[in-house]
Design a protein around this motif. Structure first.
Motif, PDB file in Angstrom:
ATOM      1  N   ALA A  60       0.860  -1.199   0.000  1.00  0.00           N
ATOM      2  CA  ALA A  60       0.000   0.000   0.000  1.00  0.00           C
ATOM      3  C   ALA A  60       0.894   1.246   0.000  1.00  0.00           C
ATOM      4  CB  ALA A  60      -0.917  -0.020   1.227  1.00  0.00           C
ATOM      5  N   THR A  61       1.849   1.236  -0.935  1.00  0.00           N
ATOM      6  CA  THR A  61       2.893   2.267  -0.908  1.00  0.00           C
ATOM      7  C   THR A  61       2.571   3.495  -1.756  1.00  0.00           C
ATOM      8  OG1 THR A  61       4.053   0.983  -2.605  1.00  0.00           O
ATOM      9  CG2 THR A  61       4.776   0.675  -0.338  1.00  0.00           C
ATOM     10  N   GLY A  62       1.415   3.518  -2.403  1.00  0.00           N
ATOM     11  CA  GLY A  62       0.956   4.745  -3.052  1.00  0.00           C
ATOM     12  C   GLY A  62       1.820   5.201  -4.219  1.00  0.00           C
ATOM     13  N   THR A  63       1.869   6.510  -4.386  1.00  0.00           N
ATOM     14  CA  THR A  63       2.576   7.091  -5.531  1.00  0.00           C
ATOM     15  C   THR A  63       3.459   8.251  -5.073  1.00  0.00           C
ATOM     16  OG1 THR A  63       0.709   8.560  -5.889  1.00  0.00           O
ATOM     17  CG2 THR A  63       0.753   6.558  -7.222  1.00  0.00           C
ATOM     18  N   ARG A  64       4.274   8.755  -5.991  1.00  0.00           N
ATOM     19  CA  ARG A  64       5.086   9.950  -5.725  1.00  0.00           C
ATOM     20  C   ARG A  64       5.023  10.839  -6.965  1.00  0.00           C
ATOM     21  NH1 ARG A  64       8.257   5.915  -7.333  1.00  0.00           N
ATOM     22  NH2 ARG A  64       9.899   6.278  -8.865  1.00  0.00           N
ATOM     23  N   PRO A  65       5.301  12.138  -6.792  1.00  0.00           N
ATOM     24  CA  PRO A  65       5.209  13.041  -7.953  1.00  0.00           C
ATOM     25  C   PRO A  65       6.219  12.653  -9.036  1.00  0.00           C
ATOM     26  CG  PRO A  65       5.262  14.286  -5.910  1.00  0.00           C
ATOM     27  CD  PRO A  65       5.571  12.865  -5.547  1.00  0.00           C
ATOM     28  N   ARG A  66       5.767  12.795 -10.266  1.00  0.00           N
ATOM     29  CA  ARG A  66       6.596  12.451 -11.424  1.00  0.00           C
ATOM     30  C   ARG A  66       7.297  13.706 -11.963  1.00  0.00           C
ATOM     31  NH1 ARG A  66       5.110   9.002 -16.018  1.00  0.00           N
ATOM     32  NH2 ARG A  66       3.108   8.610 -15.023  1.00  0.00           N
ATOM     33  N   ALA A  67       8.518  13.537 -12.436  1.00  0.00           N
ATOM     34  CA  ALA A  67       9.209  14.636 -13.132  1.00  0.00           C
ATOM     35  C   ALA A  67      10.241  14.018 -14.056  1.00  0.00           C
ATOM     36  CB  ALA A  67       9.889  15.573 -12.140  1.00  0.00           C
ATOM     37  N   THR A  68      10.798  14.819 -14.936  1.00  0.00           N
ATOM     38  CA  THR A  68      11.889  14.317 -15.774  1.00  0.00           C
ATOM     39  C   THR A  68      13.182  14.401 -14.955  1.00  0.00           C
ATOM     40  OG1 THR A  68      12.429  16.495 -16.603  1.00  0.00           O
ATOM     41  CG2 THR A  68      10.770  15.235 -17.846  1.00  0.00           C
ATOM     42  N   PRO A  69      14.205  13.609 -15.320  1.00  0.00           N
ATOM     43  CA  PRO A  69      15.483  13.724 -14.597  1.00  0.00           C
ATOM     44  C   PRO A  69      16.018  15.161 -14.646  1.00  0.00           C
ATOM     45  CG  PRO A  69      15.471  11.742 -15.940  1.00  0.00           C
ATOM     46  CD  PRO A  69      14.216  12.492 -16.295  1.00  0.00           C
ATOM     47  N   ALA A  70      15.861  15.845 -15.784  1.00  0.00           N
ATOM     48  CA  ALA A  70      16.375  17.226 -15.900  1.00  0.00           C
ATOM     49  C   ALA A  70      15.648  18.144 -14.912  1.00  0.00           C
ATOM     50  CB  ALA A  70      16.204  17.731 -17.320  1.00  0.00           C
ATOM     51  N   LEU A  71      14.343  17.983 -14.784  1.00  0.00           N
ATOM     52  CA  LEU A  71      13.601  18.830 -13.838  1.00  0.00           C
ATOM     53  C   LEU A  71      13.949  18.473 -12.395  1.00  0.00           C
ATOM     54  CD1 LEU A  71      10.171  19.037 -15.685  1.00  0.00           C
ATOM     55  CD2 LEU A  71      11.640  20.974 -15.080  1.00  0.00           C
ATOM     56  N   GLU A  72      14.198  17.191 -12.139  1.00  0.00           N
ATOM     57  CA  GLU A  72      14.618  16.806 -10.785  1.00  0.00           C
ATOM     58  C   GLU A  72      15.948  17.458 -10.429  1.00  0.00           C
ATOM     59  OE1 GLU A  72      14.340  12.532 -10.615  1.00  0.00           O
ATOM     60  OE2 GLU A  72      12.179  12.647 -10.259  1.00  0.00           O
ATOM     61  N   ARG A  73      16.878  17.477 -11.396  1.00  0.00           N
ATOM     62  CA  ARG A  73      18.179  18.128 -11.149  1.00  0.00           C
ATOM     63  C   ARG A  73      17.972  19.628 -10.916  1.00  0.00           C
ATOM     64  NH1 ARG A  73      19.845  14.565 -15.154  1.00  0.00           N
ATOM     65  NH2 ARG A  73      19.686  16.141 -16.783  1.00  0.00           N
ATOM     66  N   PHE A  74      17.101  20.238 -11.728  1.00  0.00           N
ATOM     67  CA  PHE A  74      16.851  21.671 -11.596  1.00  0.00           C
ATOM     68  C   PHE A  74      16.266  21.983 -10.214  1.00  0.00           C
ATOM     69  CE2 PHE A  74      14.319  25.536 -12.177  1.00  0.00           C
ATOM     70  CZ  PHE A  74      15.290  26.384 -12.703  1.00  0.00           C
TER      71      PHE A  74
END
Ligand SMILES: Cc1cc2nc3c(=O)[nH]c(=O)nc-3n(C[C@H](O)[C@H](O)[C@H](O)COP(=O)(O)OP(=O)(O)OC[C@H]3O[C@@H](n4cnc5c(N)ncnc54)[C@H](O)[C@@H]3O)c2cc1C
Length: 308
Positions: free
Chosen positions: A112-126
């Motif tokens: 029951a671990t749900g979800t997490r917000p999605r982003a591109t690797p470039a946006l995660e680095r930013f």
């Protein structure tokens, strides 16, 4: 009969509550240090929970968590499952975390671990470099401090427009960019379009991003603008990373979209392993759905374990 429940969001808490009713012993393993999951910091009035009109996600979480804390359930916080192996009539879990490394022998597992917000690797680095860039919903700590600012929102779904409205109602100006068409609910789109302080851009290329002087710069082909905040609202990804800890012979299968595939009883296809809530390929993720699925998973475990 011990049931290990991974995740203390609405699905996990509801499953634990139902396990007690069915005579099973739930042990909840939560990666974070809190109860409640995704709704914990949702300041919007809840849309789907009948009987509590106007109640925000935060208030709903407080209510659910208060009940959960009264239950005789062992909860391991800040704990990770690092290995799951088949063992006798069940599974042997290895847990690592604040309480050290330990093993736990259980007869069933509910994911029951749900979800997490999605982003591109470039946006995660930013976002890692720029404190004015936020991936996923605004946190409760900063949302009320954002007044009279310019906000760029990347994304075109309900969450993107919900945040645009929330910010505009507090004196901010929002530009919302989506690469295709807006997929948010039609009333949201109409309300946003009717406001002068929200600009909706469809078929909008992702801008080149930069930052400095507490501002985010966004450059499109013919335009450059500076914003006080960048919100990335690209939807969510299921938290299936824990499956890497499962021995291959007992690792549940994922759907084409990467969610955990279950039947109507929340069974994963691996005997003794169930899943509930947003980690599953459910058509309408919501708190009532997650809670009902947690209850169903407990019922399935009771039926499979106790009556067989
Ligand atoms: C912005 C937003 C607005 C929403 N608005 C509404 C609304 O108005 N009404 C509504 O009903 N629903 C709403 N939802 C949906 C609702 O939040 C979810 O459907 C619900 O929280 C799903 O519950 P869950 O228990 O499956 O997962 P979650 O709530 O995501 O909880 C999962 C828990 O598992 C933990 N976890 C993750 N990985 C691990 C691991 N490996 N081991 C142990 N623990 C782990 C997490 O820390 C978390 O505590 C909204 C969601 C979002 C993101």
């Amino acid at each position: 009969m011990i049931v290990a429940i991974l995740g203390a969001g609405p699905a996990g808490m509801s499953c634990a509550n139902a396990c007690l009713s069915f005579g099973l012993k739930p042990v909840v393993i939560e990666r974070g240090d809190h109860l409640g999951g995704a709704q914990r910091s949702n300041f919007h009035p809840n849309l789907w929970m009948l009987g509590f009109p106007g109640e925000t996600g935060e208030q709903m979480t407080t209510r659910l968590a208060a009940h959960y804390r009264e239950l005789p359930v062992t909860t391991h916080y800040r704990a990770e499952v690092t290995r799951v192996a088949a063992s006798g009539d069940g599974f042997l879990l290895t847990l690592a975390g604040a309480e050290g490394v330990r093993t736990l022998s259980v007869q069933a597992i509910v994911l029951a671990t749900g979800t997490r917000p999605r982003a591109t690797p470039a946006l995660e680095r930013f976002a890692a470099e720029c404190p004015r860039a936020i991936i996923g919903p605004l946190s409760d700590s900063i949302r009320d401090d954002i007044r009279d600012t310019d906000v760029l929102i990347l994304g075109g779904g309900d969450n993107a427009l919900d945040h645009a409205l929330f910010l505009a109602e507090r004196g901010n100006r929002a530009v919302v960019c989506t690469r295709a068409r807006f997929s948010a609910r039609k009333p949201f789109i109409a309300t946003c379009r009717a406001r002068g302080d929200i600009e909706l851009r469809e078929h909008c290329a992702r801008p080149e991003l930069g930052h400095g002087n507490e501002r985010v710069t966004a450059a499109w082909a013919n335009e450059q603008r500076a914003f006080d905040w960048l919100l990335v609202m690209y939807g969510y990804l299921p938290n299936t990373d824990v499956l890497a800890a499962f021995d291959p012979a007992i690792r549940p299968a994922l759907s084409a979209g990467g969610y955990l595939h279950v039947d109507a009883w929340q069974r994963s296809g691996v005997p003794g392993i169930y899943a509930a809530g947003d980690i599953t390929d459910t058509p309408q993720p919501s708190v009532p759905t997650a809670m009902a699925q947690g209850l169903t998973a407990a019922r399935a475990a009771e039926r499979d374990l106790v009556k067989s």
